[in-house]
Design a protein around this motif. Structure first.
Motif, PDB file in Angstrom:
ATOM      1  N   VAL A  76      62.976  30.391 -34.001  1.00  0.00           N
ATOM      2  CA  VAL A  76      63.986  30.756 -32.999  1.00  0.00           C
ATOM      3  C   VAL A  76      63.879  29.440 -32.078  1.00  0.00           C
ATOM      4  N   ASN A  77      62.563  29.456 -31.660  1.00  0.00           N
ATOM      5  CA  ASN A  77      62.231  28.475 -30.527  1.00  0.00           C
ATOM      6  C   ASN A  77      62.555  27.155 -30.904  1.00  0.00           C
ATOM      7  N   MET A  78      62.228  26.769 -32.391  1.00  0.00           N
ATOM      8  CA  MET A  78      62.598  25.407 -33.002  1.00  0.00           C
ATOM      9  C   MET A  78      64.227  25.163 -33.146  1.00  0.00           C
ATOM     10  N   MET A  88      55.968  39.699 -21.226  1.00  0.00           N
ATOM     11  CA  MET A  88      57.077  38.783 -20.570  1.00  0.00           C
ATOM     12  C   MET A  88      56.360  37.638 -20.215  1.00  0.00           C
ATOM     13  N   ARG A  89      57.121  36.469 -20.312  1.00  0.00           N
ATOM     14  CA  ARG A  89      56.512  35.260 -19.743  1.00  0.00           C
ATOM     15  C   ARG A  89      57.687  34.411 -19.116  1.00  0.00           C
ATOM     16  N   GLU A  90      57.071  33.722 -18.217  1.00  0.00           N
ATOM     17  CA  GLU A  90      57.956  32.780 -17.638  1.00  0.00           C
ATOM     18  C   GLU A  90      56.998  31.258 -17.607  1.00  0.00           C
ATOM     19  N   ALA A 118      53.416  25.305 -16.410  1.00  0.00           N
ATOM     20  CA  ALA A 118      52.585  26.648 -16.306  1.00  0.00           C
ATOM     21  C   ALA A 118      53.348  27.680 -17.272  1.00  0.00           C
ATOM     22  N   LYS A 119      52.881  28.379 -18.194  1.00  0.00           N
ATOM     23  CA  LYS A 119      53.153  29.716 -18.668  1.00  0.00           C
ATOM     24  C   LYS A 119      52.645  30.952 -18.179  1.00  0.00           C
ATOM     25  N   VAL A 120      53.190  31.817 -17.761  1.00  0.00           N
ATOM     26  CA  VAL A 120      52.447  32.898 -17.047  1.00  0.00           C
ATOM     27  C   VAL A 120      53.058  34.181 -17.894  1.00  0.00           C
ATOM     28  N   VAL A 124      47.504  32.843 -17.097  1.00  0.00           N
ATOM     29  CA  VAL A 124      48.514  31.635 -17.028  1.00  0.00           C
ATOM     30  C   VAL A 124      47.898  30.601 -17.718  1.00  0.00           C
ATOM     31  N   GLU A 125      48.781  29.698 -18.164  1.00  0.00           N
ATOM     32  CA  GLU A 125      48.294  28.426 -19.017  1.00  0.00           C
ATOM     33  C   GLU A 125      48.865  27.517 -18.149  1.00  0.00           C
ATOM     34  N   LEU A 126      48.240  26.107 -18.415  1.00  0.00           N
ATOM     35  CA  LEU A 126      48.671  24.871 -18.060  1.00  0.00           C
ATOM     36  C   LEU A 126      48.813  23.734 -19.041  1.00  0.00           C
ATOM     37  N   TRP A 158      44.845  20.767 -21.340  1.00  0.00           N
ATOM     38  CA  TRP A 158      45.095  22.187 -21.720  1.00  0.00           C
ATOM     39  C   TRP A 158      44.233  23.252 -20.962  1.00  0.00           C
ATOM     40  N   GLY A 159      44.835  24.038 -20.331  1.00  0.00           N
ATOM     41  CA  GLY A 159      43.768  25.348 -19.709  1.00  0.00           C
ATOM     42  C   GLY A 159      44.664  26.682 -19.735  1.00  0.00           C
ATOM     43  N   ARG A 160      43.721  27.580 -19.766  1.00  0.00           N
ATOM     44  CA  ARG A 160      44.121  29.066 -19.801  1.00  0.00           C
ATOM     45  C   ARG A 160      43.044  29.930 -19.018  1.00  0.00           C
ATOM     46  N   GLU A 175      42.951  24.951 -30.482  1.00  0.00           N
ATOM     47  CA  GLU A 175      43.948  26.069 -30.509  1.00  0.00           C
ATOM     48  C   GLU A 175      45.332  25.946 -29.993  1.00  0.00           C
ATOM     49  N   CYS A 176      45.153  25.323 -28.769  1.00  0.00           N
ATOM     50  CA  CYS A 176      46.231  25.126 -28.208  1.00  0.00           C
ATOM     51  C   CYS A 176      47.375  24.133 -28.786  1.00  0.00           C
ATOM     52  N   ILE A 177      46.581  22.905 -29.322  1.00  0.00           N
ATOM     53  CA  ILE A 177      46.930  21.874 -29.916  1.00  0.00           C
ATOM     54  C   ILE A 177      47.734  22.267 -31.296  1.00  0.00           C
ATOM     55  N   GLY A 178      46.754  22.996 -32.007  1.00  0.00           N
ATOM     56  CA  GLY A 178      47.428  23.434 -33.374  1.00  0.00           C
ATOM     57  C   GLY A 178      48.809  24.168 -33.220  1.00  0.00           C
ATOM     58  N   CYS A 179      48.705  24.927 -32.245  1.00  0.00           N
ATOM     59  CA  CYS A 179      50.133  25.891 -32.371  1.00  0.00           C
ATOM     60  C   CYS A 179      51.101  25.149 -31.698  1.00  0.00           C
ATOM     61  N   HIS A 180      51.086  23.883 -30.960  1.00  0.00           N
ATOM     62  CA  HIS A 180      51.901  23.534 -30.277  1.00  0.00           C
ATOM     63  C   HIS A 180      52.494  22.070 -31.362  1.00  0.00           C
ATOM     64  N   GLU A 181      51.494  21.997 -32.539  1.00  0.00           N
ATOM     65  CA  GLU A 181      51.804  20.809 -33.440  1.00  0.00           C
ATOM     66  C   GLU A 181      53.181  20.784 -34.022  1.00  0.00           C
ATOM     67  N   VAL A 240      55.881  19.873 -26.405  1.00  0.00           N
ATOM     68  CA  VAL A 240      56.320  21.100 -25.453  1.00  0.00           C
ATOM     69  C   VAL A 240      57.472  21.819 -26.094  1.00  0.00           C
ATOM     70  N   TYR A 241      57.282  23.032 -25.988  1.00  0.00           N
ATOM     71  CA  TYR A 241      58.169  24.119 -26.850  1.00  0.00           C
ATOM     72  C   TYR A 241      59.499  24.337 -26.035  1.00  0.00           C
ATOM     73  N   THR A 242      59.217  24.399 -24.783  1.00  0.00           N
ATOM     74  CA  THR A 242      60.440  24.957 -24.120  1.00  0.00           C
ATOM     75  C   THR A 242      61.627  23.834 -23.706  1.00  0.00           C
ATOM     76  N   MET A 243      62.839  24.382 -24.285  1.00  0.00           N
ATOM     77  CA  MET A 243      64.005  23.457 -24.039  1.00  0.00           C
ATOM     78  C   MET A 243      64.404  23.577 -22.531  1.00  0.00           C
TER      79      MET A 243
HETATM   80  C1  HEC Z   1      50.218  31.110 -31.217  1.00  0.00           C
HETATM   81  C2  HEC Z   1      50.757  29.960 -30.864  1.00  0.00           C
HETATM   82  C3  HEC Z   1      50.277  29.327 -29.432  1.00  0.00           C
HETATM   83  C4  HEC Z   1      49.169  28.831 -28.995  1.00  0.00           C
HETATM   84  C5  HEC Z   1      47.853  29.155 -29.823  1.00  0.00           C
HETATM   85  C6  HEC Z   1      49.207  28.289 -27.744  1.00  0.00           C
HETATM   86  N1  HEC Z   1      50.398  28.094 -27.516  1.00  0.00           N
HETATM   87 FE1  HEC Z   1      51.587  27.609 -25.739  1.00  0.00          FE
HETATM   88  N2  HEC Z   1      53.237  28.056 -26.451  1.00  0.00           N
HETATM   89  C7  HEC Z   1      53.626  28.588 -27.521  1.00  0.00           C
HETATM   90  C8  HEC Z   1      55.032  28.837 -27.701  1.00  0.00           C
HETATM   91  C9  HEC Z   1      55.770  29.527 -28.767  1.00  0.00           C
HETATM   92  C10 HEC Z   1      55.483  28.334 -26.584  1.00  0.00           C
HETATM   93  C11 HEC Z   1      56.941  28.439 -25.935  1.00  0.00           C
HETATM   94  C12 HEC Z   1      57.033  29.378 -24.723  1.00  0.00           C
HETATM   95  C13 HEC Z   1      57.182  30.820 -25.443  1.00  0.00           C
HETATM   96  O1  HEC Z   1      58.221  31.040 -26.261  1.00  0.00           O
HETATM   97  O2  HEC Z   1      56.287  31.362 -25.017  1.00  0.00           O
HETATM   98  C14 HEC Z   1      54.608  27.824 -25.594  1.00  0.00           C
HETATM   99  C15 HEC Z   1      54.728  27.303 -24.371  1.00  0.00           C
HETATM  100  C16 HEC Z   1      53.385  26.863 -23.552  1.00  0.00           C
HETATM  101  C17 HEC Z   1      53.566  26.184 -22.399  1.00  0.00           C
HETATM  102  C18 HEC Z   1      55.004  26.024 -21.349  1.00  0.00           C
HETATM  103  C19 HEC Z   1      55.475  24.469 -22.054  1.00  0.00           C
HETATM  104  C20 HEC Z   1      56.130  24.498 -23.303  1.00  0.00           C
HETATM  105  O3  HEC Z   1      55.373  24.025 -24.223  1.00  0.00           O
HETATM  106  O4  HEC Z   1      57.148  25.130 -23.542  1.00  0.00           O
HETATM  107  C21 HEC Z   1      52.423  25.822 -21.793  1.00  0.00           C
HETATM  108  C22 HEC Z   1      51.985  25.273 -20.532  1.00  0.00           C
HETATM  109  C23 HEC Z   1      51.276  26.467 -22.770  1.00  0.00           C
HETATM  110  N3  HEC Z   1      52.094  26.806 -23.928  1.00  0.00           N
HETATM  111  C24 HEC Z   1      50.008  26.096 -22.720  1.00  0.00           C
HETATM  112  C25 HEC Z   1      49.180  26.389 -23.921  1.00  0.00           C
HETATM  113  C26 HEC Z   1      47.665  26.315 -23.773  1.00  0.00           C
HETATM  114  C27 HEC Z   1      47.061  25.759 -22.601  1.00  0.00           C
HETATM  115  C28 HEC Z   1      47.207  26.644 -24.744  1.00  0.00           C
HETATM  116  C29 HEC Z   1      45.803  26.992 -25.347  1.00  0.00           C
HETATM  117  C30 HEC Z   1      44.923  27.799 -24.417  1.00  0.00           C
HETATM  118  C31 HEC Z   1      48.467  27.206 -25.636  1.00  0.00           C
HETATM  119  N4  HEC Z   1      49.662  26.998 -24.983  1.00  0.00           N
HETATM  120  C32 HEC Z   1      48.084  27.764 -27.082  1.00  0.00           C
HETATM  121  C33 HEC Z   1      52.579  28.732 -28.646  1.00  0.00           C
HETATM  122  C34 HEC Z   1      51.134  28.639 -28.619  1.00  0.00           C
END
Ligand code: HEC
Ligand code: HEC
Length: 320
Positions: A111-113, A209-211, A237-239, A259-261, A277-279, A297-303, A311-314
């Motif tokens: 759905v995000n995509m 819930m996240r912001e 930031a994703k909180v 919180v993730e940055l 990338w940081g969490r 891990e972060c990059i793999g899931c944002h691939e 960046v996921y968020t539109m």
């Molecule tokens: C399981 C898959 C997954 C992993 C692993 C993951 N992310 Fe994400 N991330 C997402 C999704 C999906 C979103 C879109 C927002 C949402 O729906 O939660 C997101 C959103 C974000 C955002 C907001 C900007 C954006 O892309 O929308 C940040 C910042 C972020 N992630 C950081 C990180 C960091 C740092 C890590 C590693 C420590 C990480 N993520 C690992 C799936 C992932």
């Protein structure tokens, strides 16, 4: 004069004939595209499946049905490649064998995509406008994943909880909490709390819930439509907080989870797709990594959103 003209016409006809024969001949150069059996279809209500069937199944299932114009080479070659790749990434005919939570997770990502305009593939949509996900259909998917909040629930809950959270951090002992950098060297940015909210999401499947917040550079880039690539200095930031249903159907923000940055610096972070990338987890904001490998891990899931600069968020209103 007339005969020279005639010769030219003959030459053109010959070329057309040869081209035609080559075209017909190429139709026989066809990598096979079969429909393996549907072993475990996605478990979801029929209306959800119907939406996916209309927009996604031609590539992401074992029930591919190609219209005649996709059967014609070279279109066939392109579609064939897309289908094989799409099935390898996500196959709605086989995903049903995964635990329910994982199926929902995959749907959530899907759905995000869609919301980002990344799926169905834009190149495909141009030729198959009927595959577009309409606003109503998108709502069907969203309502399934995130049932509408009951009337009377206060979305303000998350901001007030966030404020309390933040006050706790900065004033607890009179001195700001000292936060360690992540293992890859990325520093925590306590200022994220003053950034602007770009979107917030509920995930009923795992009760969070996240912001998503963006700094000034991000907000300016959105306003100016310079978001692919994002300029250096952009930070997100994703909180995440736990969700606490209050028993009356409303949901309150519970404990802070993490919180993730993502911090943009195309040179400094060249080896990690241009982002730092940081969490940081828990009230004491402990870095998540055990070593710098967590970045993978972060990059793999944002691939899957690499075309969107990872960046996921539109951003609302940020894209046309
Ligand atoms: C399981 C898959 C997954 C992993 C692993 C993951 N992310 Fe994400 N991330 C997402 C999704 C999906 C979103 C879109 C927002 C949402 O729906 O939660 C997101 C959103 C974000 C955002 C907001 C900007 C954006 O892309 O929308 C940040 C910042 C972020 N992630 C950081 C990180 C960091 C740092 C890590 C590693 C420590 C990480 N993520 C690992 C799936 C992932
Ligand atoms: C024309 C074929 C095509 C259509 C139609 C299509 N996709 Fe895709 N999809 C792909 C390809 C190819 C990939 C592989 C990644 C890439 O190339 O970006 C992909 C990747 C994905 C991914 C990433 C999966 C992962 O784990 O990496 C998701 C999620 C996705 N598609 C969802 C959808 C949804 C939802 C729809 C329908 C609304 C849809 N797609 C329609 C071709 C398609």
């Amino acid at each position: 004069m007339a005969s020279a003209y005639g010769a030219r016409v003959r030459a053109v006809l010959w070329i057309a004939l040869v081209a035609g024969l080559v075209f017909v001949g190429l139709q026989f150069v066809r990598p096979t595209l079969t429909n393996p059996p549907v072993t475990a279809e996605l478990q979801a209500p029929p209306e959800v499946r119907a939406v996916l069937r209309q927009s996604c199944y031609n590539c992401h299932s074992n029930e591919t049905k190609l219209p005649w114009f996709d059967q014609v080479v070279p279109a066939y070659w392109l579609v064939n490649k897309d289908v094989k790749e799409a099935r390898a990434h996500l196959n709605f005919s086989e995903i049903g064998k995964l635990p329910a939570a994982q199926q929902r997770g995959a749907l959530f990502e899907a759905v995000n995509m869609i919301q980002m305009g990344a799926m169905p593939l834009p190149s495909y949509l141009r030729v198959h406008p009927g595959a577009a996900v309409s606003a109503e259909n998108l709502k069907v998917l969203r309502d399934y994943l995130m049932p509408p909040t009951p009337a009377g629930a206060t979305p303000a809950a998350d901001t007030s909880a966030a404020d309390a959270q933040y006050k706790g951090w900065i004033t607890a002992s009179g001195a700001p909490l000292k936060v360690q950098a992540e293992f890859n060297g990325v520093e925590f940015l306590p200022d994220y709390k003053n950034w602007k909210a770009i979107s917030s999401t509920d995930r009923p499947d795992n009760h969070t819930m996240r912001e998503i917040l963006g700094n000034d550079v991000a907000i300016k880039a959105i306003a100016e439509h310079h978001i692919n690539p994002w300029p250096d200095g952009t930070a997100f930031a994703k909180v995440a907080w736990a969700q606490q249903p209050d028993g009356k159907g409303a949901v309150q923000t519970g404990a802070f989870i993490q919180v993730e940055l993502m911090i943009r610096d195309s040179r400094k972070y060249a080896s990690t797709k241009g982002w730092g990338w940081g969490r940081w987890r828990g009230m004491d904001l402990k870095p998540y990594g055990k070593n710098a490998d967590f970045t993978n891990e972060c990059i793999g899931c944002h691939e899957p959103v690499r075309q969107n600069d990872y960046v996921y968020t539109m951003p609302l209103g940020g894209q046309q």
